[in-house]
Design a protein around this motif. Structure first.
Motif, PDB file in Angstrom:
ATOM      1  N   UNK A   1      41.587   4.496  47.670  1.00  0.00           N
ATOM      2  CA  UNK A   1      41.911   5.060  46.372  1.00  0.00           C
ATOM      3  C   UNK A   1      42.371   3.951  45.418  1.00  0.00           C
ATOM      4  N   UNK A   2      43.200   3.052  45.957  1.00  0.00           N
ATOM      5  CA  UNK A   2      43.743   1.973  45.140  1.00  0.00           C
ATOM      6  C   UNK A   2      42.640   1.080  44.601  1.00  0.00           C
ATOM      7  N   UNK A   3      41.727   0.741  45.520  1.00  0.00           N
ATOM      8  CA  UNK A   3      40.620  -0.131  45.108  1.00  0.00           C
ATOM      9  C   UNK A   3      39.829   0.521  43.982  1.00  0.00           C
ATOM     10  N   UNK A   4      39.637   1.825  44.136  1.00  0.00           N
ATOM     11  CA  UNK A   4      38.896   2.561  43.122  1.00  0.00           C
ATOM     12  C   UNK A   4      39.631   2.521  41.796  1.00  0.00           C
ATOM     13  N   UNK A   5      40.959   2.737  41.863  1.00  0.00           N
ATOM     14  CA  UNK A   5      41.751   2.747  40.641  1.00  0.00           C
ATOM     15  C   UNK A   5      41.714   1.380  39.958  1.00  0.00           C
ATOM     16  N   UNK A   6      41.869   0.330  40.778  1.00  0.00           N
ATOM     17  CA  UNK A   6      41.863  -1.023  40.229  1.00  0.00           C
ATOM     18  C   UNK A   6      40.507  -1.300  39.557  1.00  0.00           C
ATOM     19  N   UNK A   7      39.466  -0.873  40.241  1.00  0.00           N
ATOM     20  CA  UNK A   7      38.122  -1.050  39.712  1.00  0.00           C
ATOM     21  C   UNK A   7      37.986  -0.333  38.382  1.00  0.00           C
ATOM     22  N   UNK A   8      38.511   0.891  38.371  1.00  0.00           N
ATOM     23  CA  UNK A   8      38.432   1.707  37.178  1.00  0.00           C
ATOM     24  C   UNK A   8      39.146   1.036  36.015  1.00  0.00           C
ATOM     25  N   UNK A   9      40.324   0.498  36.320  1.00  0.00           N
ATOM     26  CA  UNK A   9      41.121  -0.144  35.283  1.00  0.00           C
ATOM     27  C   UNK A   9      40.370  -1.354  34.721  1.00  0.00           C
ATOM     28  N   UNK A  10      39.830  -2.127  35.647  1.00  0.00           N
ATOM     29  CA  UNK A  10      39.109  -3.329  35.226  1.00  0.00           C
ATOM     30  C   UNK A  10      37.911  -2.946  34.353  1.00  0.00           C
ATOM     31  N   UNK A  11      37.206  -1.921  34.787  1.00  0.00           N
ATOM     32  CA  UNK A  11      36.030  -1.503  34.048  1.00  0.00           C
ATOM     33  C   UNK A  11      36.392  -0.980  32.669  1.00  0.00           C
ATOM     34  N   UNK A  12      37.564  -0.329  32.611  1.00  0.00           N
ATOM     35  CA  UNK A  12      37.983   0.202  31.321  1.00  0.00           C
ATOM     36  C   UNK A  12      38.250  -0.945  30.345  1.00  0.00           C
ATOM     37  N   UNK A  13      38.874  -2.005  30.865  1.00  0.00           N
ATOM     38  CA  UNK A  13      39.133  -3.166  30.012  1.00  0.00           C
ATOM     39  C   UNK A  13      37.816  -3.786  29.543  1.00  0.00           C
ATOM     40  N   UNK A  14      36.901  -3.949  30.499  1.00  0.00           N
ATOM     41  CA  UNK A  14      35.593  -4.514  30.149  1.00  0.00           C
ATOM     42  C   UNK A  14      34.907  -3.644  29.105  1.00  0.00           C
TER      43      UNK A  14
END
Lengths: 333, 165
Positions: free
Chosen positions: A74-87
């Motif tokens: 779940x964490x990895x997904x969230x981190x990914x999501x956050x990064x993608x949102x910034x991008x």
């Protein structure tokens, strides 16, 4: 035949006879395939038969990726999501500028009376397998002639050009990578605007820039983009970055080595771009004067390259000479 | 008896083709053994009355189709290798597994050298030394196959030699 003992001793023709027979057979086949191109239909038919096997071979990897995705934390997904949102945010800002610039560009083009750019629709495909032959740089993707793929289409990913479709089968097609020896791309140096042709090196993930004089204005780190004058690749896609320039005054040409910009060996998904002429739905590519039916002027092609789309073994855009005239800047008549 | 066994051979060849069609990439691709050729060599030494040069040729042709290479190039390389495998087949009972492994490695190298020569005729360039790594991994794969089959019932000398070593 029923008894294994007889089968063991009756061995039919001598091995050497068999060898000669099958060698001659394969040599004839090679000759027919290389010279006469009779076998493309046979090949396509058999490829259709082999397709289920190919799909099955891709299944384990597919399942693996599916389950890996499922069990991804779940964490990895969230981190990914956050990064993608910034991008996404950053790209959104760029995109807004792009919109206005596109409009401005179109306006300027209209003012100049120059040709309109034709948008190139693209299809997302997945790489099915990599060629086992170490001499050719080819991959097979999961879209074929049934999906409207034609030979000669350009293939790219998010970072740059990957190659060109060179052979289509019903459900898959073969993409020759930019690093293959037989593929050439008309390019332009982004910094200086110099046009040239880049060739694949064949090995080691390298692109060559041959036949340029030793005093040519190219530096390490220069970005090469497609010039678009071949009518296959849309202009402005990144192709490669220059990694070394060797200027030996004894040699006629500089030795320029580049590395491809696209993640040729990393990605699974690629985009198949429609060639501009196909995109504009040109019915007859053989006619000398190419007039698009929609009243638009033809794309700035120095040479309408896509050799008849029905042919199955298209030569990669290699024959375009290096000294082509620029995109028709004489535009509006 | 006859039909079931030959069907088994074709099934195993199909499985080998399937293995080689898996999406290999990176160093896996560099190390990927020639599954079909290893399977062929296994059967050529084990059951030469069922699997012969013709079988190898057909398998090579199938590979040509699957990879989109020059039609007949792999078929030629495979039948040549099968020829060498078949003419020495009677003598193989004298060897133990390490010696047989050398033989298999040599056969795989014959395949690769033939493919290389055909490529050079077509204007390729000479590859690095790791072009021949698949021969090595193929030999290892063959050893595994041989040991597995020797633990069952094996007609050739592989079983007795395995027991000795």
């Amino acid at each position: 035949m029923e008894q294994p003992t007889t089968a063991f001793f009756v061995r039919g023709p001598q091995p050497f006879t068999r060898l000669v027979f099958f060698s001659i057979l394969s040599l004839v086949l090679m000759g027919v395939d290389a010279r006469l191109h009779y076998l493309t239909e046979v090949r396509q038919g058999f490829m259709g038969l082999l397709h289920p096997l190919q799909v099955a071979a891709n299944m384990p990897g597919y399942w693996y990726r599916q389950t890996a995705e499922y069990w991804q934390g779940h964490d990895a997904m969230l981190a990914d999501n956050r990064r993608l949102r910034i991008v996404n945010l950053q790209q959104g800002v760029d995109l807004q500028r792009l919109r206005s610039m596109e409009e401005e560009n179109m306006h300027l083009r209209q003012l100049l009376g120059a040709v309109q750019e034709i948008k190139q629709p693209a299809q997302l495909a997945e790489i099915m397998n990599v060629d086992r032959d170490p001499f050719t740089q080819r991959v097979v993707v999961n879209l074929g002639s049934r999906h409207g793929i034609m030979t000669g289409q350009a293939v790219a990913d998010g970072m740059g050009v990957i190659g060109q479709v060179t052979r289509t089968y019903p459900f898959s097609s073969e993409v020759t990578l930019v690093t293959d020896k037989s593929l050439a791309i008309p390019i332009q140096v982004e910094r200086s605007g110099l046009r040239a042709i880049a060739f694949g090196h064949g090995r080691d993930n390298i692109i060559d820039l041959p036949y340029l004089p030793t005093n040519v204005d190219i530096q390490e780190g220069d970005v090469l983009v497609t010039s678009g004058i071949d009518g296959v690749y849309p202009p402005g896609l990144a192709v490669a970055r220059v990694t070394s320039v060797e200027r030996d005054s004894d040699l006629t040409f500089a030795r320029i080595v580049c590395e491809p910009a696209a993640g040729i060996e990393q990605h699974r998904q690629v985009l198949l771009l429609k060639t501009p002429l196909v995109a504009a739905a040109t019915p007859i590519p053989d006619t000398p004067a190419v007039n698009t039916p929609s009243g638009k002027a033809p794309t700035p092609t120095a040479k309408p390259k896509p050799s008849s789309p029905s042919s199955t073994t298209a030569t990669p855009a290699s024959s375009t000479p290096a000294t082509l005239p620029a995109a028709p800047a004489n535009g509006g008549t | 008896m006859y039909t079931t066994k030959s069907r088994f051979i074709y099934l195993s060849l199909l499985l080998a083709l399937f293995m080689s069609m898996l999406p290999w990439s990176g160093s896996g691709l560099m190390l990927r053994p020639d599954f079909v050729m290893v399977t062929l060599i296994f059967w050529l030494c084990r059951a030469p009355h069922l699997c012969n040069i013709g079988t190898a040729w057909m398998a090579g042709l199938l590979i040509d189709l699957a990879t989109g290479g020059l039609f007949g190039a792999n078929a030629f390389a495979y039948s040549l290798t099968a020829f060498f495998a078949v003419i020495y087949q009677r003598r193989l009972t004298l060897f133990n597994i390490p010696q047989l492994a050398l033989f298999v490695g040599a056969l795989l190298a014959v395949t690769q050298i033939t493919q290389l020569l055909l490529r050079l005729f077509a204007g390729g360039s000479i590859p690095d030394w790791h072009y021949f790594l698949p021969s090595l991994t193929g030999t290892l794969l063959w050893i595994v196959l041989a040991l597995l089959s020797a633990s069952g019932t094996a007609p050739t000398g592989a079983a007795s030699n395995k027991r000795r070593s």
